[in-house]
Scaffold this active site. Sequence first.
Site, mmCIF file in Angstrom:
data_model
loop_
_atom_site.group_PDB
_atom_site.id
_atom_site.type_symbol
_atom_site.label_atom_id
_atom_site.label_comp_id
_atom_site.label_asym_id
_atom_site.label_seq_id
_atom_site.Cartn_x
_atom_site.Cartn_y
_atom_site.Cartn_z
ATOM 1 N N ASP A 98 17.724 30.763 -40.437
ATOM 2 C CA ASP A 98 17.620 32.036 -40.834
ATOM 3 C C ASP A 98 16.201 32.298 -41.892
ATOM 4 O O ASP A 98 15.754 31.206 -42.224
ATOM 5 C CB ASP A 98 18.853 32.446 -41.379
ATOM 6 N N GLY A 243 22.115 42.943 -41.111
ATOM 7 C CA GLY A 243 22.494 44.145 -41.978
ATOM 8 C C GLY A 243 23.978 44.483 -41.866
ATOM 9 O O GLY A 243 24.797 43.629 -41.037
ATOM 10 N N ASP A 292 26.144 33.095 -34.257
ATOM 11 C CA ASP A 292 26.275 31.907 -35.276
ATOM 12 C C ASP A 292 27.160 32.465 -36.093
ATOM 13 O O ASP A 292 27.504 33.574 -36.649
ATOM 14 C CB ASP A 292 25.205 31.657 -35.781
#
Length: 394
Positions: A98, A243, A292
């Site tokens: 990420d 988000g 994930d």
Amino acid sequence: MLTYPNFAFDVLHRDQNGTRARIGRLVTPHGTIETPNYIFCGTKGAIKNLSPMQMREAGADIILGNTYHLMIQPGADLIERMGGLHEFNRWDGPMMTDSGGFQIFSMGHGGVADEIKGRSNNKGRGKSLLEISEEGARFKSYWDGSILNLTPEESISIQRKVGADLIYQFDECTAYHVERSYTEESMHRSHRWGDRSIAEFERGHDGRQALYGIVQGGVYKDLRDISCEWTAEKPFFGTAIGGCLGGSTEEFYEITGWCVEKIHPDRPVHLLGIGAIRDIFTCVRLGIDTFDCVSPTRIARHGWALTKGGSGRMNLRNAQYREDKEPLDASLGIPASSQFSRAYIHHLLKAGELLASQLIAQHNVAVMTRLMREIRAAIKNGTLDSLEREWIED
């Protein structure tokens, strides 16, 4: 225009029952996987309690590392000197990292992680985020208290040194409780950060990595539409939905549905930080390709073993398992699931033996990899609804 010569994503089959579910083939320099698939979180460069060999034995195809944690310890420069994370941790398959944004902002805002994922949890924690500016994020290291900065350029640089196949633009995750005006401001800043991420990625692009863009916009459909269009117009390889996903499960599904209608239709779609079995079935139908979540190994450390059917999991700390001779699930075919009784694992948990967490963690990984294999087969066969009834008690 960015190209990704060593990567590909092809849709092989679409659900014939009117949903967006699809089977895909995702090609990376470290191997090819079929989607839908589950990406297991190796937060600090390791899957909790499991070696890469144990992950392979349990059927895992791809893992994820966290930029935020790896930049703090041991540091991206050391990982690069060790040959990249694949060489460092000996995982030889596809890998994702990420951008680091989620950890910074969730730690900075206390309970924001729960709000982003639609969970109700008001327990706050110490704030480490010091400042968000156009330049990036300034925060305090949980390791040694030093002040660190993370910018779009630095995020891409760290991910390049780590060397994962699939990487992310830098973005900000807003919480449910913030005003619409801040959500909109943050979204546009994330887009500008995305442009800078693309520029930095392009400067060092050598074909070994592929970049994902992230859809933001919080709980507001018009903002989500804008962000979906922005990612579709940019030269990303894949799209991630990130988000705040609302304050309830229903809102989460609605927001995800908005996004999949607007994003680029030919790119792989990742749903960030989501991995409950019920959510996977719903979101596969919406068109999500990869998921994930830390939950399979996290709940293992608390004694919870995943199951197919029934309540979906068993708490092996409970007294009912004290004399239970049955294994966790002999049909999975790995020793952790088939060669140790529930009574033995119950004993290990009560005795505080670390072997308990290891056995349950590998079992849980094997359950999730079987789930994804069965989902792929069900999409091909048109039996997704009946498969869901096998897995989830109504």
